[in-house]
Design a protein around this motif. Structure first.
Motif, PDB file in Angstrom:
ATOM      1  N   LEU A   1      10.585   3.580   3.401  1.00  0.00           N
ATOM      2  CA  LEU A   1       9.497   2.624   3.203  1.00  0.00           C
ATOM      3  C   LEU A   1       9.480   2.185   1.747  1.00  0.00           C
ATOM      4  N   VAL A   2       9.473   0.885   1.530  1.00  0.00           N
ATOM      5  CA  VAL A   2       9.433   0.344   0.173  1.00  0.00           C
ATOM      6  C   VAL A   2       7.978   0.163  -0.247  1.00  0.00           C
ATOM      7  N   ILE A   3       7.571   0.925  -1.240  1.00  0.00           N
ATOM      8  CA  ILE A   3       6.205   0.835  -1.749  1.00  0.00           C
ATOM      9  C   ILE A   3       6.271   0.268  -3.156  1.00  0.00           C
ATOM     10  N   ASN A   4       5.891  -0.977  -3.290  1.00  0.00           N
ATOM     11  CA  ASN A   4       5.855  -1.605  -4.608  1.00  0.00           C
ATOM     12  C   ASN A   4       4.621  -2.501  -4.691  1.00  0.00           C
ATOM     13  N   GLN A   5       4.419  -3.114  -5.840  1.00  0.00           N
ATOM     14  CA  GLN A   5       3.202  -3.890  -6.042  1.00  0.00           C
ATOM     15  C   GLN A   5       3.117  -5.084  -5.106  1.00  0.00           C
ATOM     16  N   ALA A   6       4.250  -5.739  -4.873  1.00  0.00           N
ATOM     17  CA  ALA A   6       4.229  -6.915  -3.992  1.00  0.00           C
ATOM     18  C   ALA A   6       3.849  -6.534  -2.567  1.00  0.00           C
ATOM     19  N   ASN A   7       4.423  -5.445  -2.055  1.00  0.00           N
ATOM     20  CA  ASN A   7       4.095  -5.005  -0.698  1.00  0.00           C
ATOM     21  C   ASN A   7       2.663  -4.515  -0.606  1.00  0.00           C
ATOM     22  N   LEU A   8       2.207  -3.823  -1.643  1.00  0.00           N
ATOM     23  CA  LEU A   8       0.822  -3.361  -1.650  1.00  0.00           C
ATOM     24  C   LEU A   8      -0.134  -4.540  -1.618  1.00  0.00           C
ATOM     25  N   ASP A   9       0.110  -5.533  -2.456  1.00  0.00           N
ATOM     26  CA  ASP A   9      -0.778  -6.701  -2.488  1.00  0.00           C
ATOM     27  C   ASP A   9      -0.797  -7.410  -1.139  1.00  0.00           C
ATOM     28  N   ASN A  10       0.368  -7.522  -0.511  1.00  0.00           N
ATOM     29  CA  ASN A  10       0.456  -8.168   0.793  1.00  0.00           C
ATOM     30  C   ASN A  10      -0.359  -7.420   1.834  1.00  0.00           C
ATOM     31  N   GLN A  11      -0.193  -6.100   1.909  1.00  0.00           N
ATOM     32  CA  GLN A  11      -0.895  -5.303   2.914  1.00  0.00           C
ATOM     33  C   GLN A  11      -2.378  -5.160   2.592  1.00  0.00           C
ATOM     34  N   ARG A  12      -2.704  -5.133   1.307  1.00  0.00           N
ATOM     35  CA  ARG A  12      -4.115  -5.097   0.921  1.00  0.00           C
ATOM     36  C   ARG A  12      -4.833  -6.336   1.439  1.00  0.00           C
ATOM     37  N   SER A  13      -4.209  -7.487   1.278  1.00  0.00           N
ATOM     38  CA  SER A  13      -4.805  -8.734   1.769  1.00  0.00           C
ATOM     39  C   SER A  13      -4.956  -8.715   3.287  1.00  0.00           C
ATOM     40  N   THR A  14      -3.974  -8.129   3.970  1.00  0.00           N
ATOM     41  CA  THR A  14      -4.035  -8.038   5.435  1.00  0.00           C
ATOM     42  C   THR A  14      -5.210  -7.185   5.876  1.00  0.00           C
ATOM     43  N   VAL A  15      -5.392  -6.036   5.229  1.00  0.00           N
ATOM     44  CA  VAL A  15      -6.496  -5.140   5.586  1.00  0.00           C
ATOM     45  C   VAL A  15      -7.836  -5.772   5.240  1.00  0.00           C
ATOM     46  N   GLN A  16      -7.913  -6.453   4.119  1.00  0.00           N
ATOM     47  CA  GLN A  16      -9.164  -7.114   3.744  1.00  0.00           C
ATOM     48  C   GLN A  16      -9.535  -8.200   4.750  1.00  0.00           C
ATOM     49  N   GLU A  17      -8.530  -8.921   5.241  1.00  0.00           N
ATOM     50  CA  GLU A  17      -8.806  -9.931   6.254  1.00  0.00           C
ATOM     51  C   GLU A  17      -9.251  -9.271   7.564  1.00  0.00           C
ATOM     52  N   GLU A  18      -8.637  -8.143   7.907  1.00  0.00           N
ATOM     53  CA  GLU A  18      -9.074  -7.398   9.089  1.00  0.00           C
ATOM     54  C   GLU A  18     -10.526  -6.968   8.943  1.00  0.00           C
ATOM     55  N   LYS A  19     -10.893  -6.515   7.754  1.00  0.00           N
ATOM     56  CA  LYS A  19     -12.280  -6.100   7.518  1.00  0.00           C
ATOM     57  C   LYS A  19     -13.232  -7.283   7.692  1.00  0.00           C
ATOM     58  N   ARG A  20     -12.833  -8.431   7.196  1.00  0.00           N
ATOM     59  CA  ARG A  20     -13.692  -9.616   7.357  1.00  0.00           C
ATOM     60  C   ARG A  20     -13.868  -9.975   8.833  1.00  0.00           C
ATOM     61  N   LEU A  21     -12.762  -9.908   9.577  1.00  0.00           N
ATOM     62  CA  LEU A  21     -12.809 -10.310  10.975  1.00  0.00           C
ATOM     63  C   LEU A  21     -13.553  -9.303  11.847  1.00  0.00           C
ATOM     64  N   ARG A  22     -13.287  -8.004  11.643  1.00  0.00           N
ATOM     65  CA  ARG A  22     -13.812  -6.979  12.551  1.00  0.00           C
ATOM     66  C   ARG A  22     -15.171  -6.436  12.145  1.00  0.00           C
ATOM     67  N   TYR A  23     -15.524  -6.578  10.880  1.00  0.00           N
ATOM     68  CA  TYR A  23     -16.771  -5.978  10.410  1.00  0.00           C
ATOM     69  C   TYR A  23     -17.702  -7.014   9.777  1.00  0.00           C
ATOM     70  N   ASP A  24     -17.240  -7.654   8.700  1.00  0.00           N
ATOM     71  CA  ASP A  24     -18.136  -8.486   7.913  1.00  0.00           C
ATOM     72  C   ASP A  24     -18.599  -9.723   8.660  1.00  0.00           C
ATOM     73  N   ASN A  25     -17.769 -10.281   9.535  1.00  0.00           N
ATOM     74  CA  ASN A  25     -18.108 -11.519  10.228  1.00  0.00           C
ATOM     75  C   ASN A  25     -18.238 -11.323  11.735  1.00  0.00           C
ATOM     76  N   GLN A  26     -18.625 -10.133  12.125  1.00  0.00           N
ATOM     77  CA  GLN A  26     -18.897  -9.813  13.525  1.00  0.00           C
ATOM     78  C   GLN A  26     -20.360  -9.432  13.677  1.00  0.00           C
ATOM     79  N   ALA A  27     -20.993  -9.923  14.735  1.00  0.00           N
ATOM     80  CA  ALA A  27     -22.343  -9.452  15.028  1.00  0.00           C
ATOM     81  C   ALA A  27     -22.335  -7.939  15.199  1.00  0.00           C
TER      82      ALA A  27
END
Length: 311
Positions: A1-27
């Motif tokens: 598994l390649v763990i570097n800043q670019a991959n971290l930033d990419n996956q961080r954005s993915t998880v943050q979007e998941e949080k928005r969809l499943r938690y922050d913007n859900q009734a």
């Protein structure tokens, strides 16, 4: 598994979007997080698994690499295989593809302790995405795969499964104060929660709904459940076992979970028998022991008008 800043930033954005969809913007997206944070004292149970935006932003490459090394190791993993295959061939392939991954020092054992709750806890939250008031009434109970947990599992089925259930008959059909009523437990390795979820009908008083729910809980404490209710639950358990075990995905998931949770994959073959063996006395005793006011947490989620007064 390649763990570097670019991959971290990419996956961080993915998880943050998941949080928005499943938690922050859900009734009711914040309801369970608020419930866990209020009911539990142990940080491991209080804290949301997905974390906050601040948590996600604070994660560094070093944090992620160390977490991966500690927990994503073969000595801390379970691999479940289910299907039509030759065991010796599968084991050879597992060795080929995974055998060279090095083990790591065992991770620290998680703290699963939780102090006894000695008084009711309450919180009300506003939700601009909610259309109805929702009541979540939770009680702390023992971990899963224990005798009292199985008794409370059966109790939850009697309370809320199907249109003949007690909550449906009393709160939905007779009193017409809720549109939906559920009750049951999670499945945790440590201290669990038994939760009633009640969607209050428009124009109805949440206090009346809570009172009627409490009356049904007291009824369970004071009167044995009926033979018909026990027969209904047992039939549902048997039917569910047949339906679930037909699928290989379910069996693989359950075997892995039981190995991780209980260090015993054979729980897949014993859990239904434990539920079927629950007695009326066990149900009544469990209700009296755990479904008490001092052991209760109540979260009320209230629709909040949007700007301009629109709902």
């Amino acid at each position: 598994l390649v763990i570097n800043q670019a991959n971290l930033d990419n996956q961080r954005s993915t998880v943050q979007e998941e949080k928005r969809l499943r938690y922050d913007n859900q009734a009711y997206g914040r309801t369970f997080d608020t419930l866990f944070d209020t009911a539990y004292d142990n940080f491991a149970y209080k804290h949301s698994t997905i974390g906050s935006m601040e948590d996600l932003n604070a994660a560094t490459v070093q944090d992620v690499a160390q977490f991966f090394k500690t927990y994503y190791a073969p000595n801390n993993a379970v691999l479940s295989m289910v299907g039509d295959f030759k065991t010796n061939e599968v084991l050879a392939k597992i060795e080929k593809y995974f055998g060279n991954i090095p083990s790591q020092p065992a991770p620290p054992a998680p703290d699963m302790t939780e102090p006894k709750q000695t008084g009711e806890r309450r919180k009300t939250i506003d939700d601009p995405l909610a259309q109805l008031t929702r009541l979540d009434i939770a009680y702390k109970i023992p971990p899963s795969n224990t005798p009292d947990w199985y008794a409370l599992y059966v109790l939850g089925e009697i309370l809320s499964t199907g249109q003949s259930s007690r909550l449906y008959q009393k709160l939905v059909r007779e009193k017409q104060v809720v549109l939906q009523a559920q009750a049951g437990e999670f499945e945790r390795r440590g201290p669990d929660l038994f939760i009633g979820i009640l969607m209050v009908a428009p124009g109805k008083d949440p206090a009346e709904v809570e009172k009627l729910f409490s009356e049904e809980i007291e009824r369970l404490k004071n009167e044995p459940v009926t033979d018909a209710e026990m027969a209904k639950v047992r039939m549902a358990i048997k039917r569910g076992e047949v339906e679930q075990l037909e699928g290989t995905l379910y069996r693989a998931s359950e075997l892995g979970k039981d190995a991780v949770f209980f260090n015993d994959p054979n729980v897949i073959n014993t859990s239904n028998e434990k539920a079927l063996s629950v007695t009326k006395d066990q149900i009544q005793k469990a209700a009296r022991t755990y479904l008490t006011e001092a052991n209760r947490t109540v979260i009320t989620t209230v629709p909040k008008p949007r700007a301009g007064g629109a709902q």
